[in-house]
Design a protein around this motif. Structure first.
Motif, PDB file in Angstrom:
ATOM      1  N   ASP A   9       0.709  -1.330   0.164  1.00  0.00           N
ATOM      2  CA  ASP A   9       0.141   0.041   0.011  1.00  0.00           C
ATOM      3  C   ASP A   9       0.677   1.490  -0.110  1.00  0.00           C
ATOM      4  OD1 ASP A   9      -2.323  -1.596   0.195  1.00  0.00           O
ATOM      5  OD2 ASP A   9      -1.921  -1.935   2.221  1.00  0.00           O
ATOM      6  N   THR A  42      -7.715  -1.670   0.365  1.00  0.00           N
ATOM      7  CA  THR A  42      -8.408  -1.353  -0.801  1.00  0.00           C
ATOM      8  C   THR A  42      -9.148  -2.923  -1.100  1.00  0.00           C
ATOM      9  OG1 THR A  42      -6.488  -0.455  -1.638  1.00  0.00           O
ATOM     10  CG2 THR A  42      -8.133  -1.254  -3.196  1.00  0.00           C
ATOM     11  N   GLY A  72      -4.218  -4.843  -3.774  1.00  0.00           N
ATOM     12  CA  GLY A  72      -5.117  -3.803  -4.036  1.00  0.00           C
ATOM     13  C   GLY A  72      -4.570  -2.512  -4.632  1.00  0.00           C
ATOM     14  N   HIS A  73      -4.842  -2.234  -5.736  1.00  0.00           N
ATOM     15  CA  HIS A  73      -4.438  -0.906  -6.402  1.00  0.00           C
ATOM     16  C   HIS A  73      -5.542  -0.017  -6.535  1.00  0.00           C
ATOM     17  CE1 HIS A  73      -0.471  -3.156  -7.967  1.00  0.00           C
ATOM     18  NE2 HIS A  73      -0.553  -2.856  -6.588  1.00  0.00           N
ATOM     19  N   ARG A  97      -5.735   0.205   8.467  1.00  0.00           N
ATOM     20  CA  ARG A  97      -4.332  -0.242   8.571  1.00  0.00           C
ATOM     21  C   ARG A  97      -3.584   0.301   9.698  1.00  0.00           C
ATOM     22  NH1 ARG A  97      -4.046   2.072   2.541  1.00  0.00           N
ATOM     23  NH2 ARG A  97      -4.715   0.124   1.336  1.00  0.00           N
TER      24      ARG A  97
HETATM   25 MG    MG Z   1      -2.786  -2.083  -1.909  1.00  0.00          MG
END
Ligand code: MG
Ligand code: 2SA
Length: 425
Positions: free
Chosen positions: A13, A299, A40-41, A305
């Motif tokens: 991330d 994501t 996860g983008h 987080r």
């Molecule tokens: Mg990510």
């Protein structure tokens, strides 16, 4: 421009998606080489947000070829769903712009179930996985009993492969009091999904070799981060693939000599999602401030987080184990407004000073970070597009980090928008 590999230099991330998107303008092919739909983008393009998990970030750019390499584990149902979602956003995915390695391993529903069952049973010892079946699928790959993409092309001979896989899984499932999976049910599921993935199947190593010889530019897109690497990360609190840049070669079928430049992405602070050691974590108002300003939620899973100060020891180590040439520093603006910024510069363990992160799990848990305190800056760095727009104190912070990590900061990203990127060197 040399072929570039982009890897996360922390626990994921770091903003790789944005940088890959920025670089993809200069590339012809974007290749994923490890991980799966645990990644996860988030990409923001002209105000439209795209969330990608399995597909390479190049997919949203017209005229770019996206490649899912052999090192990736592919959940074909997740792939189909992601393609459908993109198509509803106006992005068409076809063999024109997507190829999938025939020798890539499949994630099956039984992998996802096993991942989730194990995590639920582990209690406090859980890894905090994304529950996507990543670990169990890699186990089967290494255990030489996986079903791979090109097995779907020959359903007549898939029976013995499925039997071999189920001999292993049904023993595990019986032990956990779970119903066994029947071969004919799994084969029927595979037959149903096969037409969604087979049209993309290709000998990716050969395709990339051709493109290389035609002088096409290849961009390798890492997922997760180096500190989650199965060998070099905070084992066992890691993902089940190699996330270091070296994997770009093995996970795509191009040799290491095809990678000219390794770009590491690091946040100006640190985050981690899931369990495991995190020496510079701030479980206090500083961590809250960073998490709020940085919108630090997963994501894929939406998990909050964990947040803390920049740990220069860990990033330096990531730079060495991946052979990183330059760092793209992201989310500097999140630190705007803090009076004091701390940076982890070493550890103490039983009265001894360490300048490396120890490999042993127990030592990793017990190290106490040593900080250097840094005066914050007045004004904002958000959206800055040149060096000159940055407060002098912010420049000092970047220079200070560069010295500690023994690597140049090549790029500075000052917002999720791709144009808010400063080329430093
Ligand atoms: Mg990510
Ligand atoms: P897994 O599912 O077996 O790969 O989980 C093992 C560990 O790897 C971590 N991991 C990640 N950490 C950060 N970001 C990831 N991707 C998503 C994102 C995560 C999300 O980009 O936001 O949405 O929650 C990712 N994928 C795996 C995981 O937390 C475990 O510590």
């Amino acid at each position: 421009m040399a072929n570039v590999a982009v890897v996360g230099a922390q626990w994921g991330d770091e903003g790789k998606g944005k940088l890959v998107d920025w670089l993809s303008e200069r590339a012809d092919v974007v290749v994923r080489f490890q991980g799966g739909h645990n990644a996860g983008h988030t990409l923001v393009i002209d105000g439209v947000t795209y969330k990608l998990s399995l597909l390479p970030s190049g997919i949203v750019r017209p005229g770019k070829l996206s490649v899912i390499g052999n090192g990736v584990v592919i959940d074909p149902w997740a792939l189909a769903a992601e393609i459908d979602k993109l198509s509803s956003q106006g992005v068409d995915v076809s063999r024109q712009n997507l190829r999938v390695a025939g020798n890539a391993t499949l994630i099956l529903p039984l992998h996802r179930e096993l991942d989730q069952l194990r995590e639920a049973a582990a209690g406090a010892g859980k890894i905090g996985t994304t529950g996507r079946g990543i670990g169990p699928a890699y186990e089967d790959k290494v255990g030489r009993r996986a079903i791979r993409v090109n097995d779907l092309a020959d359903l007549a001979t898939i029976g013995p492969k499925v039997q071999r896989l189920l001999a292993h899984h049904n023993a595990l499932r019986r032990g956990m009091g779970e119903a066994e999976v029947k071969a004919q049910d799994l084969i029927a599921q595979l037959a149903e999904i096969a037409p969604r993935i087979l049209p993309f199947s290709d000998a990716v190593w050969s395709l990339l070799d051709d493109m290389k010889r035609e002088g096409k530019r290849i961009l390798f897109e890492g997922a997760q981060g180096i500190l989650l690497d199965i060998d070099h990360g905070t084992y066992p609190y890691v993902t089940s693939s190699n996330t270091v840049a070296g994997q770009a070669a093995a996970g795509s079928g191009l040799g290491p000599s095809s990678i000219g430049y390794v770009l590491g992405i690091a946040k100006a602070y640190t985050t981690r999602v899931g369990s495991g050691p995190f020496p510079t974590e701030q479980e206090n108002e500083v961590g809250e401030y960073i998490g709020q300003r940085g919108r630090e939620f997963g994501t894929v899973t939406g998990r909050k987080r964990r947040c803390g100060w920049f740990d220069s020891v860990l990033v330096r180590q990531a730079i060495k184990t991946s052979g990183i040439h330059g760092i793209a520093l992201t989310k500097l603006d999140v630190l705007d407004g803090l009076d004091e910024i701390k940076v982890g510069i070493g550890y103490e363990l039983e009265g001894k000073r360490l300048d490396r992160f120890p490999a042993a799990e127990e030592a990793q848990k017990r190290v106490v970070p040593v900080y250097e305190s840094f005066e914050g800056w007045k004004g904002t760095t958000a959206g800055a597009r040149s060096w000159a727009q940055l407060p002098a104190q912010a420049i000092k912070y970047v220079k200070y980090l560069e010295e500690l990590i023994e690597c140049p900061v090549a790029l500075l990203s000052t917002s999720p928008e791709r144009d808010d990127t400063i080329l430093m060197k």
